[in-house]
Scaffold this active site. Structure first.
Site, PDB file in Angstrom:
ATOM      1  CB  CYS A 184      -0.910  -0.011   1.222  1.00 42.30           C
ATOM      2  SG  CYS A 184      -1.848   1.523   1.446  1.00 42.30           S
ATOM      3  CG  ASP A 191      -2.020  -4.133  -1.033  1.00 48.11           C
ATOM      4  OD1 ASP A 191      -2.746  -4.291  -0.032  1.00 48.11           O
ATOM      5  OD2 ASP A 191      -1.689  -3.018  -1.470  1.00 48.11           O
ATOM      6  CG  HIS A 223      -5.230  -3.564  -4.952  1.00 39.22           C
ATOM      7  ND1 HIS A 223      -5.082  -2.682  -3.904  1.00 39.22           N
ATOM      8  CD2 HIS A 223      -5.359  -4.797  -4.385  1.00 39.22           C
ATOM      9  CE1 HIS A 223      -5.112  -3.347  -2.764  1.00 39.22           C
ATOM     10  NE2 HIS A 223      -5.283  -4.625  -3.022  1.00 39.22           N
TER      11      HIS A 223
END
Length: 276
Positions: A184, A191, A223
């Site tokens: 992140c 992640d 993401h």
């Protein structure tokens, strides 16, 4: 770090509000991250969607009895904004002590608020636990490249120079890996994800692709931008007739985020993997 994310609730102590508060949603413009990749809203080389799944969705019936469900949200990849994930969670938790007349009323509320935050119409499905349970878990299509023997030493930034292809061979194939990890950009939390690729173009060297994916391991980005970066790097290398890249991320805070980017209209279903 994205400048707008500094003002989001991510990484900060937050009061959990349990009555309906749509103002908790915090949109983050995509434009800055698009600019990093040399893109604008008018030059996106892909179509796509971000599937979000919420496993902590609950509200009250008019009688006061609680309901639990699973929420599925589809945010267009070309929407002006992403929705910061902690603000999304805080907003969903604000439904916990809020009465709704029906599931349809919950969906209508979610569509209104999430579409306003994203800047484009957002698809919403509120599903029963039995419906999702009946679907089970699924496997990614094509060849898994995770057992290939590769030497890797750089994990700080994506390394597109690692990618190799055979330009003399044009093939169509699907492949996937479960070794995708990034961090992140605000909190530094890991992640974890699985990534799948389907393309028709110059034959991609599988080992080089695996080494490239692992080079994301300490990279800090959202993401959505990780998947867009993978898409663009493969597009430049393979000059494909068609290309689809998507990732299925492990949930955090009751939410998982699954970006899909493709030269074609995205037709893949939102199917859970074993880690989801």
């Amino acid at each position: 770090m994205h400048p707008a994310a500094e003002h989001s609730p991510l990484g900060k102590s937050s009061e959990y509000i349990s009555t309906y508060t749509p103002s908790l949603l915090f949109p983050i413009p995509r434009a800055a991250k698009w600019a990093e990749l040399g893109l604008t809203a008018d030059t996106l080389p892909y179509k796509g969607v971000d599937f979000w799944n919420c496993f902590e969705l609950s509200w009250l019936l008019p009688s006061g009895k609680p309901v639990v469900a699973i929420g599925e949200f589809s945010i267009p990849a070309e929407s002006p904004n992403i929705i910061e994930s902690k603000s999304f969670k805080l907003y969903l938790n604000s439904l916990n002590q809020t009465p709704f007349e029906s599931v349809q009323a919950v969906e209508a509320c979610l569509i209104k608020d999430l579409s306003a935050a994203a800047g484009k119409p957002v698809g919403v499905r509120v599903r029963t636990l039995a419906e999702v349970e009946a679907e089970g878990v699924h496997a990614l299509p094509g060849v898994c490249i995770d057992e290939l023997d590769v030497n890797i030493s750089n994990y700080e930034q994506p390394q597109p120079q690692l990618l190799r292809c055979d330009a003399e061979r044009v093939i169509e194939e699907s492949l996937h890996s479960h070794l995708l990890k990034s961090n992140c950009p605000v909190t530094g939390q890991p992640d974890w994800g699985s990534v799948a690729v389907h393309y028709r173009g110059a034959a991609l060297d599988h080992a080089s692709f695996l080494a490239y994916l692992v080079s994301f391991r300490q990279h800090a980005d959202f993401h959505e931008q990780c998947v867009e970066r993978i898409f663009l790097d493969l597009q430049r290398l393979l000059e494909p007739q068609s290309l689809t890249v998507y990732a299925r991320y492990v949930r955090r805070g009751g939410l998982d985020i699954n970006p899909y980017r493709s030269t074609e209209v995205v037709t893949e279903q939102n199917l859970r993997l074993v880690r989801q």
